[in-house]
Design an enzyme around this catalytic site. Structure first.
Site, PDB file in Angstrom:
ATOM      1  N   ILE A 192       3.723 -10.064   3.296  1.00 32.29           N
ATOM      2  CA  ILE A 192       3.022 -10.859   4.303  1.00 32.29           C
ATOM      3  C   ILE A 192       3.845 -12.089   4.702  1.00 32.29           C
ATOM      4  CG2 ILE A 192       0.692 -10.057   3.746  1.00 32.29           C
ATOM      5  CD1 ILE A 192       0.387 -12.802   2.241  1.00 32.29           C
ATOM      6  N   CYS A 225       0.847  -1.181   0.000  1.00 37.82           N
ATOM      7  CA  CYS A 225       0.000   0.000   0.000  1.00 37.82           C
ATOM      8  C   CYS A 225       0.884   1.233   0.000  1.00 37.82           C
ATOM      9  CB  CYS A 225      -0.964  -0.001   1.173  1.00 37.82           C
ATOM     10  SG  CYS A 225      -0.147   0.160   2.732  1.00 37.82           S
TER      11      CYS A 225
END
Ligand code: EPU
Length: 425
Positions: A122, A115
């Site tokens: 992750i 983002c």
């Protein structure tokens, strides 16, 4: 997209009551996947991210009602391990993986991606599930995990990631075999989530500061859960009062959650009192420059780094800001530069701000949630009218923002996409 029209020049004075914590509510909703009975969750902030998280659990099959900050979730009808495309709307949807995986032994979801504030891989999540024996298929679009734990496990997180810790806590709360999670994040929202799973029946043992051994208990249910107060919102309003030359009280706080923030405030010369559930900000005329480095809790919270730059802008001298967690979270300083801030960048993570600054009104765009609120406060510090565009991004995390600012004497209006002015609170 909507905009805010803000007329500055008035100090924010009065009382504000902070809402429930966004970053806890967004994890308690996924936790409901594991509950055996319906639950009532109170003090849930009515913000866009919460509304999106609710849609995701509804798509899994839960029955939900949400009114007046009270959320009822009946998870008994949940019937699929496939997390819907709506998960793409917010990164916190990743925390559905742990509970869905615990319930169905498999899960699929859209890949959350990075983002604006950083790459935000992750790996910490997927590595932890791999350590537990998971099979993972991952591409740019999707993530599919299957996992069945059949013996006690001991794993370590690659970094002290907040949402990875929470994902694993929730997975372990549904596991019949104990899972020890090492190198956990210990942000207040994480510790409170642990308290909540424990009260719902999970067995939890804190082995050391950052290690927890967790497994499912006899049953897993909770009739009522209360979301803790939002420490970031509390700090943001304290800064808004100080930066506009105002003063007042902030209610519904938890003192211990604010200590890294108030320790820095003290160094800047701010006058305040901090009680167990209330903070009083005194009018402060001069501020000392300071050095801020963000860090995982108990360090200074990254989510308060951008508003704190406004105190640096008020201080007489040079302050240093080091955003050590995210690689792109100093971008808003360029926007503040357009409003008159004197700033030098040493790198994308380190900047020097020289104050005092008199901000001038302009037309500006909000980049992300925390830089958006920073622009709102900067606009309130000017002597004229500022337009902040794309404020939906601010709606993701601040409940009743306009109403709260207006109650403190600030002038803020929402201008709809069609140019109409509304007083939506
Ligand atoms: N990081 C480190 N070192 C660490 C731990 C993390 O450098 O020891 C870095 C990561 O690499 C990443 C960043 O810090 O770039 C954040 O990582 P983390 O995984 O902890 O963040 P998250 O769980 O995705 C939550 C909050 C964020 C908040 C961070 C850090 C939610 C929904 N989000 O994100 O909140 O900034 O923790 O406290 O809980 C916000 O509310 O505006 C927001 C972005």
């Amino acid at each position: 997209m909507a905009s805010f029209e803000i007329t500055g020049g008035k100090p924010l004075i009065g009382t504000v009551r902070v809402s429930g914590a966004k970053n806890e509510a967004l994890k308690v909703i996924p936790m409901a996947v594991l509950l055996e009975q319906p639950v009532k969750i109170t003090n849930v902030p009515d913000i866009v991210d919460v509304r999106n998280q609710i849609k995701i659990i509804e798509d899994l099959g839960a029955q939900v009602s949400f009114d007046n900050d009270v959320l009822f979730v009946d998870p008994t009808g949940i019937n699929t391990p496939d997390i819907s495309e709506k998960a793409k709307k917010l990164r916190a949807s990743i925390v559905f993986i742990g509970p869905v995986l615990a319930r169905f032994k498999k899960v699929s979801c859209p890949h959350p991606g990075g983002c604006i504030i950083g790459v935000r891989p992750i790996d910490t999540h997927t590595d932890a599930f791999r350590q537990l024996g998971a099979q993972i298929e991952e591409d740019e679009e999707n993530l599919k995990i299957s996992l069945e734990v059949t013996e006690e496990k001991n794993i370590g997180l690659i970094e002290q990631s907040v949402s990875a810790t929470e994902n694993l806590i929730l997975f372990a709360s549904g596991s019949n075999f104990p899972i020890t999670i090492n190198n956990c994040a210990i942000e207040p929202e994480v510790l409170d989530l642990i308290r909540i799973v424990e009260s719902a029946g999970a067995k939890v043992e804190r082995l050391s500061e950052r290690s927890f051994k967790i497994s499912r208990g006899e049953s897993f249910s909770a009739s009522e859960i209360e979301i803790m107060p939002d420490r970031i919102e509390a700090g943001t309003f304290a800064i808004a009062m100080l930066a506009t030359g105002g003063h007042g009280e902030i209610l519904n706080i938890r003192k211990d959650d604010l200590l890294s923030f108030t320790d820095l405030l003290k160094k800047t010369g701010v006058q305040f009192t901090l009680e167990d559930n209330r903070m009083e900000i005194k009018e402060t005329k001069s501020f000392e420059p300071f050095e801020l480095v963000t860090a995982p809790h108990p360090g200074f919270p990254t989510d308060l780094q951008s508003p704190m730059a406004l105190i640096a802008a008020k201080a007489d001298g040079k302050s240093r800001i080091h955003e050590a967690l995210y690689e792109n979270r100093l971008q808003y300083l360029k926007e503040l530069q357009e409003m008159g801030l004197e700033v030098e960048f040493e790198s994308n993570k380190i900047a020097y701000i020289t104050g005092p600054t008199v901000f001038k009104p302009t037309e500006i765009q909000s980049l992300d949630l925390r830089s958006g609120i920073t622009l709102v406060i900067a606009a309130l510090m000017t002597d004229g009218q500022t337009i902040i565009k794309d404020v939906e991004i601010i709606d993701r995390g601040y409940e009743n923002l306009e109403e709260k600012i207006k109650k403190l004497g600030g002038q803020i209006k929402r201008i709809g996409t069609d140019g109409t002015k509304t007083d939506r609170g």
